[in-house]
Design a protein around this motif. Structure first.
Motif, mmCIF file in Angstrom:
data_model
loop_
_atom_site.group_PDB
_atom_site.id
_atom_site.type_symbol
_atom_site.label_atom_id
_atom_site.label_comp_id
_atom_site.label_asym_id
_atom_site.label_seq_id
_atom_site.Cartn_x
_atom_site.Cartn_y
_atom_site.Cartn_z
ATOM 1 N N SER A 3 0.836 -1.205 0.000
ATOM 2 C CA SER A 3 0.000 0.000 0.000
ATOM 3 C C SER A 3 0.864 1.244 0.000
ATOM 4 O O SER A 3 0.566 2.234 -0.670
ATOM 5 C CB SER A 3 -0.910 0.024 1.231
ATOM 6 O OG SER A 3 -1.809 -1.038 1.199
ATOM 7 N N MET A 7 0.990 4.147 -2.791
ATOM 8 C CA MET A 7 0.835 5.549 -2.436
ATOM 9 C C MET A 7 1.974 6.391 -3.013
ATOM 10 O O MET A 7 1.745 7.455 -3.594
ATOM 11 C CB MET A 7 0.780 5.726 -0.923
ATOM 12 C CG MET A 7 0.484 7.145 -0.507
ATOM 13 S SD MET A 7 0.623 7.400 1.255
ATOM 14 C CE MET A 7 2.375 7.513 1.429
ATOM 15 N N HIS A 39 -6.634 11.993 -2.309
ATOM 16 C CA HIS A 39 -6.156 11.589 -0.986
ATOM 17 C C HIS A 39 -5.315 10.324 -1.160
ATOM 18 O O HIS A 39 -5.828 9.255 -1.466
ATOM 19 C CB HIS A 39 -7.327 11.329 -0.044
ATOM 20 C CG HIS A 39 -8.187 12.532 0.133
ATOM 21 N ND1 HIS A 39 -7.804 13.587 0.918
ATOM 22 C CD2 HIS A 39 -9.383 12.855 -0.380
ATOM 23 C CE1 HIS A 39 -8.744 14.506 0.895
ATOM 24 N NE2 HIS A 39 -9.711 14.093 0.099
ATOM 25 N N TYR A 40 -4.029 10.481 -0.954
ATOM 26 C CA TYR A 40 -3.072 9.456 -1.353
ATOM 27 C C TYR A 40 -3.299 8.113 -0.668
ATOM 28 O O TYR A 40 -3.262 7.073 -1.323
ATOM 29 C CB TYR A 40 -1.652 9.944 -1.074
ATOM 30 C CG TYR A 40 -1.298 11.202 -1.817
ATOM 31 C CD1 TYR A 40 -1.256 11.219 -3.197
ATOM 32 C CD2 TYR A 40 -1.025 12.378 -1.137
ATOM 33 C CE1 TYR A 40 -0.942 12.364 -3.899
ATOM 34 C CE2 TYR A 40 -0.701 13.536 -1.826
ATOM 35 C CZ TYR A 40 -0.661 13.520 -3.201
ATOM 36 O OH TYR A 40 -0.354 14.649 -3.887
ATOM 37 N N TRP A 41 -3.504 8.111 0.628
ATOM 38 C CA TRP A 41 -3.642 6.846 1.332
ATOM 39 C C TRP A 41 -4.946 6.149 0.965
ATOM 40 O O TRP A 41 -5.002 4.928 0.860
ATOM 41 C CB TRP A 41 -3.536 7.073 2.844
ATOM 42 C CG TRP A 41 -3.361 5.801 3.602
ATOM 43 C CD1 TRP A 41 -4.234 5.267 4.504
ATOM 44 C CD2 TRP A 41 -2.276 4.882 3.531
ATOM 45 N NE1 TRP A 41 -3.748 4.085 4.988
ATOM 46 C CE2 TRP A 41 -2.537 3.826 4.409
ATOM 47 C CE3 TRP A 41 -1.095 4.848 2.797
ATOM 48 C CZ2 TRP A 41 -1.677 2.759 4.581
ATOM 49 C CZ3 TRP A 41 -0.243 3.786 2.982
ATOM 50 C CH2 TRP A 41 -0.536 2.761 3.863
ATOM 51 N N ARG A 42 -5.991 6.921 0.758
ATOM 52 C CA ARG A 42 -7.265 6.320 0.334
ATOM 53 C C ARG A 42 -7.153 5.733 -1.064
ATOM 54 O O ARG A 42 -7.681 4.663 -1.344
ATOM 55 C CB ARG A 42 -8.374 7.359 0.365
ATOM 56 C CG ARG A 42 -8.808 7.724 1.733
ATOM 57 C CD ARG A 42 -9.979 8.663 1.688
ATOM 58 N NE ARG A 42 -10.310 9.147 3.002
ATOM 59 C CZ ARG A 42 -11.204 10.068 3.233
ATOM 60 N NH1 ARG A 42 -11.857 10.624 2.240
ATOM 61 N NH2 ARG A 42 -11.467 10.452 4.462
ATOM 62 N N VAL A 43 -6.487 6.448 -1.940
ATOM 63 C CA VAL A 43 -6.317 5.966 -3.312
ATOM 64 C C VAL A 43 -5.471 4.703 -3.336
ATOM 65 O O VAL A 43 -5.713 3.803 -4.130
ATOM 66 C CB VAL A 43 -5.697 7.070 -4.199
ATOM 67 C CG1 VAL A 43 -5.351 6.542 -5.571
ATOM 68 C CG2 VAL A 43 -6.650 8.238 -4.323
ATOM 69 N N HIS A 45 -5.538 2.336 -1.353
ATOM 70 C CA HIS A 45 -6.389 1.202 -0.992
ATOM 71 C C HIS A 45 -7.591 1.048 -1.918
ATOM 72 O O HIS A 45 -8.417 0.166 -1.709
ATOM 73 C CB HIS A 45 -6.874 1.347 0.456
ATOM 74 C CG HIS A 45 -5.768 1.168 1.443
ATOM 75 N ND1 HIS A 45 -5.087 2.224 1.983
ATOM 76 C CD2 HIS A 45 -5.214 0.052 1.950
ATOM 77 C CE1 HIS A 45 -4.172 1.771 2.810
ATOM 78 N NE2 HIS A 45 -4.209 0.451 2.804
ATOM 79 N N SER A 46 -7.723 1.905 -2.920
ATOM 80 C CA SER A 46 -8.876 1.837 -3.811
ATOM 81 C C SER A 46 -8.764 0.618 -4.723
ATOM 82 O O SER A 46 -7.658 0.184 -5.071
ATOM 83 C CB SER A 46 -8.973 3.103 -4.652
ATOM 84 O OG SER A 46 -7.947 3.127 -5.613
#
Length: 73
Positions: A3, A7, A39-43, A45-46
């Protein structure tokens, strides 16, 4: 760990056009690739980025998973 690599890769593709082109190269459809946010961390995990930067791709590049390192001992 993967992850974090996703990121950092997303951050490295700074421009929207670069992100769009790289997602298209990875096989993500045109409509789906526009749904990714900033949003880097959300992306990271997308499902879109997980599919574009898959575990198999990381394995081909040469990154090992923790389970592979552990089982090698």
């Amino acid at each position: 760990m993967r992850s974090r690599i996703r990121m950092v890769t997303w951050k490295r593709w700074k421009k929207i056009r670069t992100r769009f082109e790289n997602l298209m190269k990875a096989g993500i459809s045109k409509g789906t690739s526009m749904d990714v946010g900033k949003h880097y961390w959300r992306v990271a995990h997308s499902p879109i980025l997980t599919k574009a930067l898959s575990n198999e791709r990381f394995k081909r590049i040469g990154y090992l998973s923790f389970s592979e390192c552990y089982s090698a001992k």
